[in-house]
Design a protein around this motif. Sequence first.
Motif, PDB file in Angstrom:
ATOM      1  N   ALA A 118      31.046  19.031  -3.559  1.00 49.72           N
ATOM      2  CA  ALA A 118      30.430  20.089  -3.711  1.00 49.72           C
ATOM      3  C   ALA A 118      29.148  18.862  -3.563  1.00 49.72           C
ATOM      4  O   ALA A 118      29.336  17.302  -3.698  1.00 49.72           O
ATOM      5  CB  ALA A 118      30.163  20.978  -5.003  1.00 49.72           C
ATOM      6  N   ARG A 119      27.960  18.689  -2.772  1.00 54.75           N
ATOM      7  CA  ARG A 119      27.015  18.416  -3.339  1.00 54.75           C
ATOM      8  C   ARG A 119      25.275  18.383  -3.566  1.00 54.75           C
ATOM      9  O   ARG A 119      25.567  19.268  -3.964  1.00 54.75           O
ATOM     10  CB  ARG A 119      26.481  18.489  -1.330  1.00 54.75           C
ATOM     11  CG  ARG A 119      27.234  17.926  -0.403  1.00 54.75           C
ATOM     12  CD  ARG A 119      26.588  16.491  -0.524  1.00 54.75           C
ATOM     13  NE  ARG A 119      28.759  16.292   0.125  1.00 54.75           N
ATOM     14  CZ  ARG A 119      29.296  15.708   0.391  1.00 54.75           C
ATOM     15  NH1 ARG A 119      29.725  15.610  -1.473  1.00 54.75           N
ATOM     16  NH2 ARG A 119      30.355  14.717   1.040  1.00 54.75           N
ATOM     17  N   LEU A 120      24.697  17.768  -4.645  1.00 56.44           N
ATOM     18  CA  LEU A 120      23.262  18.195  -5.049  1.00 56.44           C
ATOM     19  C   LEU A 120      22.213  17.341  -3.818  1.00 56.44           C
ATOM     20  O   LEU A 120      22.055  16.812  -3.646  1.00 56.44           O
ATOM     21  CB  LEU A 120      23.552  17.297  -6.039  1.00 56.44           C
ATOM     22  CG  LEU A 120      24.233  17.562  -7.198  1.00 56.44           C
ATOM     23  CD1 LEU A 120      24.250  16.617  -8.980  1.00 56.44           C
ATOM     24  CD2 LEU A 120      24.408  18.811  -7.887  1.00 56.44           C
ATOM     25  N   LEU A 121      20.739  18.020  -4.349  1.00 58.61           N
ATOM     26  CA  LEU A 121      20.246  18.023  -3.522  1.00 58.61           C
ATOM     27  C   LEU A 121      19.138  17.404  -4.151  1.00 58.61           C
ATOM     28  O   LEU A 121      18.585  17.953  -5.394  1.00 58.61           O
ATOM     29  CB  LEU A 121      19.527  19.098  -2.911  1.00 58.61           C
ATOM     30  CG  LEU A 121      21.189  19.570  -2.249  1.00 58.61           C
ATOM     31  CD1 LEU A 121      20.010  21.012  -1.508  1.00 58.61           C
ATOM     32  CD2 LEU A 121      21.747  18.842  -0.524  1.00 58.61           C
ATOM     33  N   SER A 122      18.862  16.086  -4.197  1.00 54.85           N
ATOM     34  CA  SER A 122      16.922  16.227  -4.218  1.00 54.85           C
ATOM     35  C   SER A 122      15.699  15.714  -4.057  1.00 54.85           C
ATOM     36  O   SER A 122      16.310  15.401  -2.362  1.00 54.85           O
ATOM     37  CB  SER A 122      17.295  15.214  -5.923  1.00 54.85           C
ATOM     38  OG  SER A 122      17.733  14.251  -4.965  1.00 54.85           O
ATOM     39  N   LEU A 123      14.709  15.763  -3.880  1.00 51.35           N
ATOM     40  CA  LEU A 123      13.559  15.366  -2.933  1.00 51.35           C
ATOM     41  C   LEU A 123      13.460  13.765  -3.084  1.00 51.35           C
ATOM     42  O   LEU A 123      13.506  13.375  -4.544  1.00 51.35           O
ATOM     43  CB  LEU A 123      12.057  16.127  -3.550  1.00 51.35           C
ATOM     44  CG  LEU A 123      12.033  17.288  -3.390  1.00 51.35           C
ATOM     45  CD1 LEU A 123      10.907  17.913  -4.158  1.00 51.35           C
ATOM     46  CD2 LEU A 123      11.796  17.819  -1.468  1.00 51.35           C
TER      47      LEU A 123
END
Length: 148
Positions: free
Chosen positions: A101-106
């Motif tokens: 799975a992937r996590l997303l952030s600015l």
Amino acid sequence: MSNAIEIPFETTLLVRDTCLCLHVQRAARALARRFDEALRPLGLTNGQFSLMMSLNRPEPAPMGPVATLLAIDQTTLTAALKPLERRGWVNIMPNPRDRRARLLSLTPSGRAMLAAAVPIWKVTHAALEERLPDGNGDRLRRDLAVLL
């Protein structure tokens, strides 16, 4: 002799005048064009703005909830993230709990871009709400939420 099925023109007019899907699609396209035009000086589209805003949270976001919020599938989300990642505005990292799975952030640069875009969004949004019969979008947002 033709076996073609004929649909009366009156049916076309009925759909044109009453179809909720058509009316919402037309309004969505018009709104998208207006926000795209407003955000163009920043090199940002309305879709990118919405995606980046959905990542403006204290902790990195899993892809699933972001896709759900934006009403898109994860494949479409992945494609939408790529240009933002290339521009250095978004980080896509493996989830330490599930490496698949992937996590997303600015990124800091992404936060700066979003900060520059928010005032443009506010002005554009306020101008649109002023055009609504009651001067705000609360009724429209409630009505649209029922359809989700």
